[in-house]
Scaffold this motif. Structure first.
Motif, PDB file in Angstrom:
ATOM      1  N   ARG A 217       0.823  -1.194   0.000  1.00 29.41           N
ATOM      2  CA  ARG A 217       0.000   0.000   0.000  1.00 29.41           C
ATOM      3  C   ARG A 217       0.869   1.260   0.000  1.00 29.41           C
TER       4      ARG A 217
ATOM      5  N   VAL B 299      -5.889   6.346   0.143  1.00 30.33           N
ATOM      6  CA  VAL B 299      -6.194   4.914   0.125  1.00 30.33           C
ATOM      7  C   VAL B 299      -5.716   4.295  -1.183  1.00 30.33           C
TER       8      VAL B 299
ATOM      9  N   ASP C  31      -6.689   1.502  -3.957  1.00 29.45           N
ATOM     10  CA  ASP C  31      -7.916   0.854  -4.419  1.00 29.45           C
ATOM     11  C   ASP C  31      -7.586  -0.247  -5.426  1.00 29.45           C
TER      12      ASP C  31
ATOM     13  N   ASN D 228     -10.036   9.510  -0.149  1.00 29.72           N
ATOM     14  CA  ASN D 228     -11.136   8.846   0.543  1.00 29.72           C
ATOM     15  C   ASN D 228     -12.460   8.979  -0.185  1.00 29.72           C
TER      16      ASN D 228
ATOM     17  N   HIS E  52     -12.699   7.021  -3.439  1.00 31.48           N
ATOM     18  CA  HIS E  52     -12.722   5.593  -3.143  1.00 31.48           C
ATOM     19  C   HIS E  52     -14.116   5.152  -2.699  1.00 31.48           C
TER      20      HIS E  52
END
Ligand SMILES: [Zn+2]
Length: 79
Positions: free
Chosen positions: A2, A21, A23, A47, A50
């Motif tokens: 990540r 984030v 995805d 965020n 996503h």
């Protein structure tokens, strides 16, 4: 993994804001579990994007909506 994705592409792929984030481009299902750790199937998103994308993915996946419907029918029967 990540952190690596965020380091290489620190901005949201959709809106260009700082990404928070990572995805899966193709939503992971039982049929493509092997793509879970595939670097090419990962993208950085913020965020907000996503959340929107996740909702869209679930809308396309009929199994999710059917599960949801079943749950709602069950709940309405129990009331
Ligand atoms: Zn975004």
């Amino acid at each position: 993994m990540r952190k690596l994705v965020l380091a290489n592409s620190p901005l949201c792929k959709l809106c260009g804001k700082p990404a928070t984030v990572v995805d899966h481009i193709n939503p992971i299902t039982l049929n493509n579990l092997s793509q879970f750790f595939e670097y090419t199937n990962l993208q950085s998103l913020c965020n907000r994007c996503h959340r929107i994308k996740t909702l869209n993915d679930r809308g396309i996946d009929s199994r999710f909506s059917r599960l949801k419907e079943g749950k709602e029918i069950k709940e309405s029967l129990e009331q």
